[in-house]
Design an enzyme around this catalytic site. Structure first.
Site, PDB file in Angstrom:
ATOM      1  N   ASP D  12       0.652  -1.266   0.095  1.00  0.00           N
ATOM      2  CA  ASP D  12      -0.213   0.047   0.114  1.00  0.00           C
ATOM      3  C   ASP D  12       0.640   1.806  -0.355  1.00  0.00           C
ATOM      4  O   ASP D  12       2.030   1.403   0.002  1.00  0.00           O
ATOM      5  CB  ASP D  12      -0.641   0.141   1.022  1.00  0.00           C
ATOM      6  CG  ASP D  12      -0.887  -0.309   2.317  1.00  0.00           C
ATOM      7  OD1 ASP D  12       1.060   0.492   2.716  1.00  0.00           O
ATOM      8  OD2 ASP D  12      -0.422  -0.586   3.382  1.00  0.00           O
ATOM      9  N   GLN D  13       0.496   2.525   0.024  1.00  0.00           N
ATOM     10  CA  GLN D  13       1.077   3.914  -0.321  1.00  0.00           C
ATOM     11  C   GLN D  13       1.927   4.008   0.780  1.00  0.00           C
ATOM     12  O   GLN D  13       3.265   4.472   1.299  1.00  0.00           O
ATOM     13  CB  GLN D  13       0.098   4.878  -0.142  1.00  0.00           C
ATOM     14  CG  GLN D  13      -0.860   5.248   1.243  1.00  0.00           C
ATOM     15  CD  GLN D  13      -1.562   6.743   0.268  1.00  0.00           C
ATOM     16  OE1 GLN D  13      -1.462   6.227  -0.854  1.00  0.00           O
ATOM     17  NE2 GLN D  13      -1.544   7.528   1.659  1.00  0.00           N
TER      18      GLN D  13
END
Lengths: 159, 159, 159, 159
Positions: D12-13
């Site tokens: 994920d980011q």
């Protein structure tokens, strides 16, 4: 139309939405299109009609980011009595910028996995929703280097 | 080549793999292709070169099912100094049946998000892996209603 | 409160939602809780405060099915100045049946990955939302074989 | 034992693996445990025995990162004739560091959704796999500072 907000789970370490997740949003778009016409996909399946994807395509213009609100704009068209196509545009709600566009093609199958005609109320819906372009045979294509793309883009931005 | 076993998480209530997950397998295919040539995508990113997807397409012929072992066969080709294309075939390992095929196109970007040339060792890899077809300009296309598809299909089945 | 509709992508071949996806809904629950208090998680991250999960738990009572509308009810509590806990209930909107409950615990980290205190406006939010139980030290536990679970369940059903 | 390589799709980011994906790896761990004893979960389902998750828990110690190779170490134990528990450790292969640990509890259901005894060869497998190591107290328990963990661990170990 379908409104989604980008989930953290949908991002990747590039800091943007992972590309496969646009196809999940496409699913939401076509589901809402059917539902809006009084024919949920859940009901279709219960009536022994499934619509597996036989082709899927997406072009990516701008990244989608965490927490963005996006609109999925979907149209549908009958390609044949047993085949249907949906076209999608993913637009950022805050500024109406087109992030991505694409399409999916689906076979209509009965409970035994054999091709079957779509129920009449769905066929009629698809003709209606795809409108003049479909009537004239120019079903909406993917955005990008095909004719019509820039027109559609303008349409989006004009709104 | 990349071998995957279908995860339960990847199936949907139709009893087959959800269509968006093929694009995740495509990612594994291109990652292994790069790694096999001594250039992992992780290292590329660390060197300030990312390859976001600008286009993705898949055609689905046969469903993939839970616990199936699948081979992802991937080739790559340079479309320009700043753009690369990968082509994929998803083949069921037990009987060599082609389940799906597709491609992705990627832009090469630097750390600031501007187009950049791919590192030489990657460019050379892509020319090598895509082989004669790429050299002659016929980069492998998606399977389906385009010429060449049946040839590629035969190739797969022959093995 | 957070309302979601179950996506086809979230189901598996058992015909119900794959268990890991409840944790994605938990993410939506805590995100909306923070947003509701004027402090989106996106802004928190931009201010150099991230909340990685250090513990996650879910108990499953009834399956969630495709196209169901679900409510995620979320409360938050400070466990310490640098640690926060969220509790979740997943309730089917049509009949208010509790499908699952769980919790997550998060560390508050600064941009360098070191523990840091939560911003005051978030801490205050958490005390407020978790209410008397949190104040008295009885932070809401996971549903299941712990005392309090049947109470919470009754609360849900009563509404 | 199960070896996975972290997919880009799983990050994920925050630049690490999204927390819900550990539960997907847990699925791979228990699937391989069953398969290793000659009883694939796919076959179990075909014989009318499914194992839906009734409880899932994970504690996260260190982040997993893109392209990491990880080992999922899984043990199983019968909690009752109709209930089974698996314990997992996620270990980074390069340096044997424990990244996360957790467990899942499953009900054994027949094709009609009613509780049923596990097939004998599976029950015996579970006893065996928890076996001598369990007797000596070294089965993988859930990591973490929660009270009860050691109790649960003992319970598992006793069987």
């Amino acid at each position: 139309m379908t409104r989604v907000r980008v989930r953290y789970a949908e991002t990747d370490q590039m800091g943007v939405v992972y590309y496969a997740n646009f196809f999940v949003w496409f699913e939401l778009g076509r589901t809402d299109l059917l539902r809006g016409a009084g024919s949920s996909y859940r009901d279709l399946e219960r009536q022994g009609c499934s619509l597996p994807v036989v082709e899927a395509r997406c072009e990516y213009r701008q990244p989608a980011r965490y927490d963005d609100e996006l609109d999925i704009r979907t149209t549908g068209a009958l390609l044949s009595p047993v085949r249907v196509r949906f076209d999608y545009q993913v637009v950022r709600a805050s500024d109406d910028v087109l992030l991505a566009g694409g399409h999916t093609v689906h076979a209509a199958l009965d409970a035994g996995g054999r091709p079957r005609r779509l129920p009449d109320h769905v066929s009629q819906l698809l003709v209606r929703t795809s409108g003049p372009a479909a009537a004239s045979g120019e079903t909406a294509g993917p955005i990008g280097p095909d004719e019509g793309a820039s027109d559609r883009l303008r349409t989006v931005r004009r709104r």
